[in-house]
Scaffold this motif. Structure first.
Motif, mmCIF file in Angstrom:
data_model
loop_
_atom_site.group_PDB
_atom_site.id
_atom_site.type_symbol
_atom_site.label_atom_id
_atom_site.label_comp_id
_atom_site.label_asym_id
_atom_site.label_seq_id
_atom_site.Cartn_x
_atom_site.Cartn_y
_atom_site.Cartn_z
ATOM 1 N N VAL A 1 10.460 7.652 5.478
ATOM 2 C CA VAL A 1 9.381 6.671 5.299
ATOM 3 C C VAL A 1 8.323 6.849 6.384
ATOM 4 O O VAL A 1 7.122 6.807 6.113
ATOM 5 C CB VAL A 1 9.951 5.235 5.301
ATOM 6 N N LYS A 2 8.764 7.084 7.606
ATOM 7 C CA LYS A 2 7.836 7.246 8.726
ATOM 8 C C LYS A 2 6.951 8.478 8.584
ATOM 9 O O LYS A 2 5.937 8.591 9.266
ATOM 10 C CB LYS A 2 8.611 7.309 10.044
ATOM 11 N N ASP A 3 7.341 9.407 7.718
ATOM 12 C CA ASP A 3 6.559 10.623 7.505
ATOM 13 C C ASP A 3 5.882 10.610 6.137
ATOM 14 O O ASP A 3 5.548 11.650 5.580
ATOM 15 C CB ASP A 3 7.445 11.864 7.655
ATOM 16 N N THR A 4 5.694 9.435 5.565
ATOM 17 C CA THR A 4 5.045 9.292 4.265
ATOM 18 C C THR A 4 3.732 8.539 4.467
ATOM 19 O O THR A 4 3.719 7.487 5.090
ATOM 20 C CB THR A 4 5.975 8.535 3.287
ATOM 21 N N PHE A 5 2.642 9.090 3.919
ATOM 22 C CA PHE A 5 1.318 8.544 4.209
ATOM 23 C C PHE A 5 0.541 8.120 2.968
ATOM 24 O O PHE A 5 -0.644 7.862 3.043
ATOM 25 C CB PHE A 5 0.517 9.549 5.039
ATOM 26 N N ILE B 1 9.227 0.476 5.443
ATOM 27 C CA ILE B 1 8.179 0.741 4.450
ATOM 28 C C ILE B 1 6.984 -0.179 4.715
ATOM 29 O O ILE B 1 5.834 0.292 4.742
ATOM 30 C CB ILE B 1 8.709 0.568 3.016
ATOM 31 N N ASP B 2 7.238 -1.454 4.923
ATOM 32 C CA ASP B 2 6.152 -2.398 5.202
ATOM 33 C C ASP B 2 5.394 -2.017 6.474
ATOM 34 O O ASP B 2 4.167 -2.086 6.520
ATOM 35 C CB ASP B 2 6.690 -3.820 5.314
ATOM 36 N N ALA B 3 6.127 -1.603 7.507
ATOM 37 C CA ALA B 3 5.487 -1.206 8.768
ATOM 38 C C ALA B 3 4.627 0.043 8.571
ATOM 39 O O ALA B 3 3.521 0.135 9.124
ATOM 40 C CB ALA B 3 6.547 -0.953 9.837
ATOM 41 N N GLN B 4 5.100 0.978 7.768
ATOM 42 C CA GLN B 4 4.334 2.205 7.526
ATOM 43 C C GLN B 4 3.072 1.889 6.719
ATOM 44 O O GLN B 4 1.993 2.410 7.021
ATOM 45 C CB GLN B 4 5.200 3.247 6.801
ATOM 46 N N ILE B 5 3.193 1.035 5.736
ATOM 47 C CA ILE B 5 2.019 0.632 4.946
ATOM 48 C C ILE B 5 1.002 -0.051 5.862
ATOM 49 O O ILE B 5 -0.189 0.265 5.819
ATOM 50 C CB ILE B 5 2.423 -0.285 3.776
ATOM 51 N N LYS B 6 1.474 -0.955 6.703
ATOM 52 C CA LYS B 6 0.576 -1.654 7.623
ATOM 53 C C LYS B 6 -0.117 -0.664 8.564
ATOM 54 O O LYS B 6 -1.309 -0.771 8.803
ATOM 55 C CB LYS B 6 1.347 -2.698 8.421
ATOM 56 N N SER B 7 0.626 0.292 9.051
ATOM 57 C CA SER B 7 0.073 1.297 9.953
ATOM 58 C C SER B 7 -1.013 2.118 9.275
ATOM 59 O O SER B 7 -2.050 2.421 9.874
ATOM 60 C CB SER B 7 1.206 2.221 10.444
ATOM 61 N N ILE B 8 -0.811 2.449 8.020
ATOM 62 C CA ILE B 8 -1.801 3.237 7.268
ATOM 63 C C ILE B 8 -3.036 2.404 6.966
ATOM 64 O O ILE B 8 -4.170 2.856 7.167
ATOM 65 C CB ILE B 8 -1.175 3.761 5.947
ATOM 66 N N VAL B 9 -2.838 1.181 6.509
ATOM 67 C CA VAL B 9 -3.931 0.326 6.088
ATOM 68 C C VAL B 9 -4.753 -0.192 7.275
ATOM 69 O O VAL B 9 -5.979 -0.164 7.262
ATOM 70 C CB VAL B 9 -3.424 -0.856 5.226
ATOM 71 N N GLU B 10 -4.051 -0.648 8.304
ATOM 72 C CA GLU B 10 -4.731 -1.269 9.432
ATOM 73 C C GLU B 10 -4.953 -0.327 10.605
ATOM 74 O O GLU B 10 -5.681 -0.657 11.534
ATOM 75 C CB GLU B 10 -3.921 -2.483 9.908
ATOM 76 N N GLY B 11 -4.305 0.809 10.594
ATOM 77 C CA GLY B 11 -4.384 1.718 11.725
ATOM 78 C C GLY B 11 -3.317 1.391 12.736
ATOM 79 O O GLY B 11 -2.874 0.252 12.858
ATOM 80 N N ASP B 12 -2.885 2.400 13.435
ATOM 81 C CA ASP B 12 -1.829 2.237 14.429
ATOM 82 C C ASP B 12 -2.478 1.955 15.778
ATOM 83 O O ASP B 12 -3.248 2.764 16.286
ATOM 84 C CB ASP B 12 -0.983 3.503 14.492
ATOM 85 N N GLU B 13 -2.154 0.833 16.373
ATOM 86 C CA GLU B 13 -2.787 0.420 17.630
ATOM 87 C C GLU B 13 -1.980 0.801 18.852
ATOM 88 O O GLU B 13 -2.005 0.122 19.861
ATOM 89 C CB GLU B 13 -3.035 -1.088 17.607
ATOM 90 N N GLN B 14 -1.235 1.889 18.800
ATOM 91 C CA GLN B 14 -0.415 2.295 19.945
ATOM 92 C C GLN B 14 -1.189 3.176 20.874
ATOM 93 O O GLN B 14 -2.054 3.862 20.622
ATOM 94 C CB GLN B 14 0.827 3.016 19.486
#
Length: 112
Positions: A74-78, A99-112
């Motif tokens: 999941v972490k490697d699916t974009f 899955i929800d975290a990956q979707i959020k990361s894609i949609v909102e961008g990763d703020e790390q």
């Protein structure tokens, strides 16, 4: 079956397209795809992988994998669309959270 393209490039062969990350492909299509010389090389190098499920058979869905292995895929699916599709058949809370975290990361961008 699940096919994991660990590379950075979309691969095309025998009428099959495999994007970076996780893909679902019919067994017969993968058989044709995997016979292409370039794809054979990528499989041998470990860039294109068919994960094995808990019964040592090729995984058909995330359910066939341990939660840990499913989360790594999941972490490697974009593709948000593909992640939403995976969510429909998944029941494990940890995998759904990933899955929800990956979707959020894609949609909102990763703020790390």
């Amino acid at each position: 079956m699940i096919v994991h393209n660990k590379g950075n490039y979309t691969r095309h062969a025998a009428g099959v397209m495999v994007i970076p990350g996780v893909n679902t492909i019919e067994d017969a299509d993968f058989e044709k795809f995997s016979k292409h010389p370039l794809i054979k090389t990528l499989i041998n190098k470990g860039e294109i992988v068919v994960p094995e499920g808990s019964s040592s058979e090729k995984a058909q869905t995330l359910k066939d994998l341990s939660a840990e292995d499913a989360i790594e895929l999941v972490k490697d699916t974009f593709s948000v669309e593909y992640l939403e599709e995976l969510k429909e058949s998944e029941t494990r809370k940890t995998v759904l959270t990933a899955i929800d975290a990956q979707i959020k990361s894609i949609v909102e961008g990763d703020e790390q």
